[in-house]
Design an enzyme around this catalytic site. Sequence first.
Site, short mmCIF file in Angstrom:
data_model
loop_
_atom_site.label_atom_id
_atom_site.label_comp_id
_atom_site.label_asym_id
_atom_site.label_seq_id
_atom_site.Cartn_x
_atom_site.Cartn_y
_atom_site.Cartn_z
N VAL A 154 0.82 -1.21 0.00
CA VAL A 154 0.00 0.00 0.00
C VAL A 154 0.85 1.26 0.00
O VAL A 154 0.36 2.35 -0.28
CB VAL A 154 -0.98 0.01 1.20
CG1 VAL A 154 -1.91 -1.21 1.12
CG2 VAL A 154 -0.26 0.02 2.55
N LYS A 155 2.12 1.13 0.32
CA LYS A 155 3.06 2.26 0.33
C LYS A 155 2.44 3.53 0.90
O LYS A 155 2.59 4.60 0.34
CB LYS A 155 3.61 2.50 -1.08
CG LYS A 155 4.47 1.32 -1.59
CD LYS A 155 5.27 1.69 -2.83
CE LYS A 155 6.11 0.54 -3.33
NZ LYS A 155 5.36 -0.62 -3.82
N ARG A 156 1.76 3.41 2.02
CA ARG A 156 1.20 4.58 2.66
C ARG A 156 2.30 5.32 3.42
O ARG A 156 3.34 4.74 3.76
CB ARG A 156 0.07 4.18 3.62
CG ARG A 156 -1.11 3.46 2.95
CD ARG A 156 -1.75 4.30 1.85
NE ARG A 156 -3.02 3.78 1.40
CZ ARG A 156 -3.26 3.27 0.18
NH1 ARG A 156 -2.30 3.18 -0.71
NH2 ARG A 156 -4.49 2.87 -0.14
#
Lengths: 305, 305
Positions: A104-106
């Site tokens: 999700v590379k948040r």
Amino acid sequence: MINKLVEKIKKTNAPIVVGLDPMLDYVPEHIKKKAFEEHGETLEGAAEAIWQYNKGIVDTTYDIIPAVKPQIAMYEQFGIPGLEAYKKTVDYCKSKDLVVIGDVKRGDIGSTSAAYATAHLGKVKVGSKEYSLFDEDFATVNPYLGTDGIKPFLDECKKEKKGIFILVKTSNPSSGEFQDRIIDGKPLYEWVGEHVDKWGSEVMGDKYSYVGAVVGATYPKMGEVLRKVMPKSFILVPGYGAQGGTAEGLKPYFNEDGLGAIVNSSRGIICAYKNEHYKEFGELNYADASRKAVEDMIADINSIF
Amino acid sequence: MINKLVEKIKKTNAPIVVGLDPMLDYVPEHIKKKAFEEHGETLEGAAEAIWQYNKGIVDTTYDIIPAVKPQIAMYEQFGIPGLEAYKKTVDYCKSKDLVVIGDVKRGDIGSTSAAYATAHLGKVKVGSKEYSLFDEDFATVNPYLGTDGIKPFLDECKKEKKGIFILVKTSNPSSGEFQDRIIDGKPLYEWVGEHVDKWGSEVMGDKYSYVGAVVGATYPKMGEVLRKVMPKSFILVPGYGAQGGTAEGLKPYFNEDGLGAIVNSSRGIICAYKNEHYKEFGELNYADASRKAVEDMIADINSIF
């Protein structure tokens, strides 16, 4: 969850993860046809198609792999129905006892970062009730905002015994634009790696930390350095296969115990049926082609030990 | 869309954006009570509560502000129902002719970055049909992965005449851990700022670029430098109010034309009714408190010109 990941890797003898990154172009015609017959050429139809496609691949591979990594962007591009397919995929993989890494590379700060951590690893309170949300086992996180962005994820990891993989050195050609720049004699990715090691020391599993790192297969020399900088962190390695990373190049990412890295392949597995090498399976048996590609990948990677 | 943003700022004489970052704790009791009566203490109930809360604030402020910035994490933490409330909020704000900046801080590479760009700014093809997804006017983007992560957003910006704001120097205390590190005599944020200027030069509106930057109000000296590094980029400025940024400190973020910056306030506006200063409104009239806080913020910021 890092303990479970290690245990599953040992059991399957497969330090790999299958990237469930479905594009509609990848989905075999017969699956699309059925989904569109049921739902029309709608977002719901597209979501059904990618979910059925995923399910086929999971059903033929779950017994020989430790983990999957669905890339949420590929679902988000179909809006709410796409995200429902993401959630269904996560739940289904967990029901098959797979470790699920939500790619999700948040990354944000303070309460916002906490909200992301809740969404992907934790539970939210509504009045007197509590609910799990996307509920992956691991999430990928972007480090650009520093400790303020990471801390809320660490808190959630502790609470839920889950994990994160922090972007350190990404696999893409332009990753060096900022990540390779030299700061006080060391590249930025090394500084980030040192932070990963420090952050990770607060949340240790049996042997490895709850905090891992993403380091692309396409940069083996940097992988070698980073392996030493973060001895307790698992390295999630994208870029094998389609992006040009080779098995031989993966050696430096592992520790002497043969652990410490998990290599991702997405297109190479889920689109195997489109590959010349596996074309005898045919489109109808796309999932069998994926299983064969997984077996070949495991053999390829184990050849380096 | 940057042209529309400039035009709306001129018309309202308000270089501000209201951050719609609803936490359940912020929502007045009467709204929560109604939502929980209708949907129970469920994710749907929480989503209904934050949506009604947002709607109240938008209804009392839309005529005096140019733009809103919903923070998607605050919705994502309520899962799929939360994201439905996000989409409803985006659509409603657009129906009120507000410019919508989706604070999504996405960032990935290649086809994945393209999928995020599609999800937030573009349209997806399903068979012979095309669909808009979250469809914000602008999205915020993380630069850590370099040009490969930005390029797909630029393509979508061109196609859809939309825009992005790239994180350059964030407002949080630990933003300096990586962003302030010196590379060849200049801090990383300045290198990122130069890239923003270069990326932005490819997609120009009438006077400003489709590509803006995020620079926190909490670092006015850095804002001054970055203003010069990216003369054609709008600066989205978080950190005013609650995080400690002052109006006087905002001066360097603007160009001589009085444009070039848009200042965000989230909690300061949407939670105004909880502030001692606006307590005469009471919880029932929370939205009127928000309007008054907007008016005060506009006056405060315009006092620097």
